[in-house]
Design a protein around this motif. Structure first.
Motif, mmCIF file in Angstrom:
data_model
loop_
_atom_site.group_PDB
_atom_site.id
_atom_site.type_symbol
_atom_site.label_atom_id
_atom_site.label_comp_id
_atom_site.label_asym_id
_atom_site.label_seq_id
_atom_site.Cartn_x
_atom_site.Cartn_y
_atom_site.Cartn_z
ATOM 1 N N MET A 521 0.884 -1.356 0.171
ATOM 2 C CA MET A 521 -0.072 -0.043 0.132
ATOM 3 C C MET A 521 0.986 1.260 -0.019
ATOM 4 O O MET A 521 0.674 2.111 -0.677
ATOM 5 N N ALA A 522 1.927 1.386 0.741
ATOM 6 C CA ALA A 522 2.678 2.486 0.860
ATOM 7 C C ALA A 522 3.375 2.526 -0.579
ATOM 8 O O ALA A 522 3.669 3.666 -0.896
ATOM 9 N N ALA A 523 3.894 1.669 -1.411
ATOM 10 C CA ALA A 523 4.162 1.827 -2.818
ATOM 11 C C ALA A 523 3.199 2.118 -3.803
ATOM 12 O O ALA A 523 3.587 2.946 -4.838
ATOM 13 N N GLU A 524 1.958 1.833 -3.440
ATOM 14 C CA GLU A 524 0.802 2.282 -4.635
ATOM 15 C C GLU A 524 0.038 3.763 -3.951
ATOM 16 O O GLU A 524 -0.503 4.301 -4.923
ATOM 17 N N LEU A 525 0.121 3.841 -2.927
ATOM 18 C CA LEU A 525 -0.847 5.058 -2.336
ATOM 19 C C LEU A 525 -0.029 6.366 -2.075
ATOM 20 O O LEU A 525 1.140 6.366 -1.562
ATOM 21 N N PRO A 526 -0.593 7.463 -2.138
ATOM 22 C CA PRO A 526 0.142 8.835 -2.171
ATOM 23 C C PRO A 526 0.397 9.056 -0.583
ATOM 24 O O PRO A 526 1.579 10.156 -0.527
ATOM 25 N N SER A 527 -0.211 8.806 0.305
ATOM 26 C CA SER A 527 -0.137 9.289 1.635
ATOM 27 C C SER A 527 -0.476 8.364 2.755
ATOM 28 O O SER A 527 -1.162 7.430 2.329
ATOM 29 N N THR A 528 -0.132 8.504 4.060
ATOM 30 C CA THR A 528 -0.689 7.468 5.220
ATOM 31 C C THR A 528 -2.030 7.869 5.377
ATOM 32 O O THR A 528 -2.763 6.850 5.922
ATOM 33 N N TYR A 529 -2.624 8.794 5.006
ATOM 34 C CA TYR A 529 -4.170 9.206 5.116
ATOM 35 C C TYR A 529 -4.918 8.146 4.251
ATOM 36 O O TYR A 529 -5.864 7.554 4.452
ATOM 37 N N ALA A 530 -4.114 8.007 3.132
ATOM 38 C CA ALA A 530 -4.811 7.039 2.011
ATOM 39 C C ALA A 530 -4.662 5.851 2.132
ATOM 40 O O ALA A 530 -5.428 5.011 2.394
ATOM 41 N N ILE A 531 -3.491 5.480 2.985
ATOM 42 C CA ILE A 531 -3.173 4.081 3.289
ATOM 43 C C ILE A 531 -4.112 3.827 4.524
ATOM 44 O O ILE A 531 -4.659 2.678 4.557
ATOM 45 N N ALA A 532 -4.219 4.848 5.635
ATOM 46 C CA ALA A 532 -5.260 4.486 6.604
ATOM 47 C C ALA A 532 -6.452 4.277 6.117
ATOM 48 O O ALA A 532 -7.414 3.216 6.749
ATOM 49 N N LYS A 533 -7.145 5.105 5.103
ATOM 50 C CA LYS A 533 -8.609 4.873 4.548
ATOM 51 C C LYS A 533 -8.558 3.576 3.833
ATOM 52 O O LYS A 533 -9.624 2.799 4.080
ATOM 53 N N ARG A 534 -7.500 3.091 3.112
ATOM 54 C CA ARG A 534 -7.631 1.604 2.333
ATOM 55 C C ARG A 534 -7.675 0.679 3.522
ATOM 56 O O ARG A 534 -8.422 -0.381 3.211
ATOM 57 N N ALA A 535 -6.999 0.765 4.501
ATOM 58 C CA ALA A 535 -6.740 -0.251 5.625
ATOM 59 C C ALA A 535 -7.741 -0.288 6.541
ATOM 60 O O ALA A 535 -7.860 -1.285 7.328
ATOM 61 N N GLY A 536 -8.612 0.762 6.823
ATOM 62 C CA GLY A 536 -9.622 0.796 7.788
ATOM 63 C C GLY A 536 -9.064 1.185 9.051
ATOM 64 O O GLY A 536 -9.649 0.589 10.164
ATOM 65 N N ILE A 537 -7.792 1.756 9.331
ATOM 66 C CA ILE A 537 -7.362 2.072 10.562
ATOM 67 C C ILE A 537 -6.991 3.471 10.574
ATOM 68 O O ILE A 537 -7.229 4.159 9.686
ATOM 69 N N SER A 538 -6.480 3.867 11.825
ATOM 70 C CA SER A 538 -6.021 5.568 12.147
ATOM 71 C C SER A 538 -4.920 5.756 11.383
ATOM 72 O O SER A 538 -3.771 4.833 11.071
ATOM 73 N N GLN A 539 -4.826 7.081 11.079
ATOM 74 C CA GLN A 539 -3.498 7.463 10.113
ATOM 75 C C GLN A 539 -2.127 7.448 11.515
ATOM 76 O O GLN A 539 -1.128 6.920 10.723
ATOM 77 N N PRO A 540 -2.633 7.598 12.487
ATOM 78 C CA PRO A 540 -1.253 7.478 13.562
ATOM 79 C C PRO A 540 -0.784 6.006 13.742
ATOM 80 O O PRO A 540 0.386 5.593 13.726
ATOM 81 N N SER A 541 -1.814 4.986 13.524
ATOM 82 C CA SER A 541 -1.329 3.782 13.454
ATOM 83 C C SER A 541 -0.664 3.351 12.409
ATOM 84 O O SER A 541 0.316 2.508 12.332
ATOM 85 N N VAL A 542 -1.137 4.034 11.071
ATOM 86 C CA VAL A 542 -0.389 3.667 9.839
ATOM 87 C C VAL A 542 1.317 3.970 10.290
ATOM 88 O O VAL A 542 2.187 3.520 9.748
ATOM 89 N N VAL A 543 1.332 5.258 10.809
ATOM 90 C CA VAL A 543 2.589 5.903 10.685
ATOM 91 C C VAL A 543 3.350 4.916 11.672
ATOM 92 O O VAL A 543 4.764 4.672 11.481
ATOM 93 N N ARG A 544 2.872 4.667 12.855
ATOM 94 C CA ARG A 544 3.626 3.844 13.782
ATOM 95 C C ARG A 544 3.979 2.513 13.193
ATOM 96 O O ARG A 544 5.233 2.087 13.441
ATOM 97 N N LYS A 545 3.212 1.939 12.280
ATOM 98 C CA LYS A 545 3.501 0.757 11.813
ATOM 99 C C LYS A 545 4.608 0.877 10.756
ATOM 100 O O LYS A 545 5.685 0.029 10.722
ATOM 101 N N LEU A 546 4.463 1.888 9.982
ATOM 102 C CA LEU A 546 5.562 1.932 8.695
ATOM 103 C C LEU A 546 6.904 2.330 9.639
ATOM 104 O O LEU A 546 8.179 1.833 9.005
ATOM 105 N N LYS A 547 6.925 3.061 10.853
ATOM 106 C CA LYS A 547 8.334 3.076 11.173
ATOM 107 C C LYS A 547 8.684 1.992 11.982
ATOM 108 O O LYS A 547 9.821 1.720 12.027
ATOM 109 N N SER A 548 7.895 1.003 12.392
ATOM 110 C CA SER A 548 8.269 -0.063 13.200
ATOM 111 C C SER A 548 8.947 -1.059 12.095
ATOM 112 O O SER A 548 9.906 -1.904 12.263
#
Length: 558
Positions: A521-548
């Motif tokens: 999703m990070a390779a296909e989508l333009p932002s963490t907000y778009a990833i959060a919307k696609r995955a159905g989770i919050s944007q801070p969770s996406v940032v945390r997971k990508l950092k991990s």
């Protein structure tokens, strides 16, 4: 032994800070101290009727030090991991009469709180190091030279090393444990946590942050999944603030109909609309005068009300419906949401200017699955409430603690408390054991819906060693009553079922699949907000997971 000697011995065991076991030569437990129940997950009566062979086989004692002393006839000391998830250091001594081993006396000391204290100390040490590093460029800071700072850091490092060695010393262990408990109690007393169960380092950091900002009037935005404790922290923030003597007004923005929201929030004058009271009514904002106004689920706030709320925040004035005069608004605003407000701004469902107004101090509360250290205290607290409410004293069987500790609890604290109450009510005896929980899970219709289902490791198929129902392994499970998956839609593309690696656990496999999806999703989508919307989770969770994942890409995510 005289009656006085017996009473003295009984008093020593009953009031001891350590946890004592007295075991006879056959391995039968003769007596235990009352405090052992909380550590080992069994009542004192159950422990006194048990045998250490059985306790070791069932995992209550891992391993049984008394059993080792019975085998070797020598004094031993070892570390134990109890079924409740607590780490203890145990020491046992043989008792000989006429050269024959008659019994074993052991005592154990809980190290869990000490380890948490050491972790917090390490965090403070790192902060001190960073502070010195930032200010060492100026030569001296507040009269402390760099050389002195280095000596302080060296002393801190030696203290940590000495603490670790200290815990291994049997002669000084009791004193160290008592000191650590007193320090933790002093810190908790200073924080005045009340009913908040905060044991994990991340939650203690959040509590310290809120304690620091509580005296100010800064708006606090609580972020986090449903059930993580946003309301509880908002209450505690109010109690810490200088407005503690004022009212705490809680408003669930999603529970009030939009047609009534404005009149409820701002109040109205007599005759302002059909059905209005003859004397008018003060709105919730006015009722919060001198206190705290907590707006929960602010993401559900109607757009029209958002505009008026923004004006109140900017001007500090309130106008009732049907009124021409304004009133002073004096309250501290705390808001909470489980939604991604930035994404709602992009979708046009939340005002950007209001978002900036309330996003003064964002505080993100992590889900329970990311702070499992808090689970035991939450369980004990809610069990105590249930016991007090229903007038009985029930305990969790030791075998359930590892199961509850490894659950993800997608509904967080609310789901944990809900499950415990159902288990409490369903258990026929004073011990909530695996049989009563299995019956509960198999009979409750909501198990699969809330993610509990057979994830607790119980199976209707006794021969299935994996601990899941037959419906997970059969080729056609669309008609199975226990199947968690919905029948495939007509024309849908069948997705291949991921396989576990040769030595991979289920948790590791799920983490690997999640990481793969996130990278795609990070390779296909333009932002963490778009990833959060696609995955159905919050944007801070996406940032945390990508950092991990230490994800790197040419894209600049925000």
């Amino acid at each position: 032994m005289s009656e006085l000697d017996r009473q003295i011995l009984k008093t020593i065991i009953d009031t001891a800070h350590d946890h004592y076991f007295v075991v006879n030569a056959d391995g039968q437990v003769m007596d235990v101290s009352p405090g052992a129940a909380a550590v080992y997950g069994m009542t004192r009566e159950e422990l006194c009727t048990a045998n250490v062979h059985e306790l070791e086989a069932s995992g209550v004692l891992k391993p049984s030090i008394s059993l080792e002393v019975l085998r070797t006839g020598r004094t031993l000391q070892m570390m134990q991991l109890t079924a409740t998830g607590r780490r203890v250091v145990a020491q046992a001594h043989p008792v000989f009469v006429a050269g024959k081993l008659k019994c074993v006396v052991s005592r154990s000391m809980d190290l869990t709180d000490i380890q948490l204290l050491q972790q917090e100390y390490a965090v403070l040490q790192q902060r001190f190091s960073d502070h010195l590093r930032r200010n060492s460029r100026g030569g001296e800071l507040s009269g402390v030279s760099q050389a002195e700072g280095d000596r302080a850091m060296a002393g801190a490092g030696q203290s940590v090393q000495a603490t670790e060695q200290y815990a291994l010393s049997q002669a000084e262990q009791r004193q160290r444990e008592q000191s650590a408990r007193e320090q933790a109690e002093c810190e908790d007393a200073a924080l005045e946590l009340g009913e908040l169960q905060v044991r994990s380092p991340v939650m203690r950091e959040i509590a310290l942050l809120l304690k620091r900002v509580a005296p100010t009037n800064a708006t606090v935005l609580m972020l986090g999944e449903s059930g993580v404790g946003k309301t509880a922290f908002a209450h505690q923030l109010h109690r810490w603030s200088q407005r503690a003597d004022g009212p705490f007004i809680e408003v669930n923005c999603g529970a009030i109909p939009e047609s009534l929201f404005e009149s409820e929030m701002f109040g109205y004058q007599a005759g302002a609309f059909t059905g209005a009271g003859n004397r008018g009514k003060a709105g919730l904002m006015e009722q919060a005068e001198g206190g705290t106004l907590f707006l929960d689920e602010i993401g559900e706030l109607p757009l029209a009300t958002q505009t008026k709320l923004l004006k109140v925040i900017q001007d500090g004035m309130i106008t009732r419906l049907g009124d021409t005069t304004t009133r002073r608004a004096d309250f501290r605003l705390v808001v909470a949401t489980n939604q991604d407000l930035a994404a709602r701004v992009e979708q046009g469902q939340f005002r950007l200017d209001l978002y900036y107004r309330i996003n003064v101090l964002p505080v993100s509360l992590p889900p329970l699955r990311e702070r499992r250290e808090d689970i035991p205290a939450l369980i004990e607290q809610h069990l105590s409430r249930l016991n007090q409410r229903h007038g009985r004293r029930k305990l969790l069987d030791a075998s359930l603690w590892p199961i509850l500790m490894r659950q993800d609890w997608l509904g967080n604290i609310r789901e944990l408390e809900n499950w415990l109450e159902r288990a409490w009510l369903s258990a026929p005896s004073d011990v909530i054991d695996s049989d009563s929980v299995k019956t509960l899970l198999n009979t409750c219709s909501t198990n699969n819906a809330n993610g509990l289902g057979n994830s607790f490791g119980f199976s209707n198929d006794k021969s299935n060693g994996i601990g899941v129902t037959e419906s997970f392994t059969t080729a056609d499970n669309s008609h199975s009553p226990n199947s968690l998956s919905e029948p495939a839609a007509e024309g849908a593309v069948a997705m291949p079922t991921p396989k576990l690696g040769p030595n991979e656990t289920l948790k590791e496999g799920l983490a690997r699949i999640e990481a793969q999806w996130l990278r795609e999703m990070a390779a296909e989508l333009p932002s963490t907000y778009a990833i959060a919307k696609r995955a159905g989770i919050s944007q801070p969770s996406v940032v945390r997971k990508l950092k991990s994942l230490s994800y790197t890409n040419n894209k600049s995510f925000s």
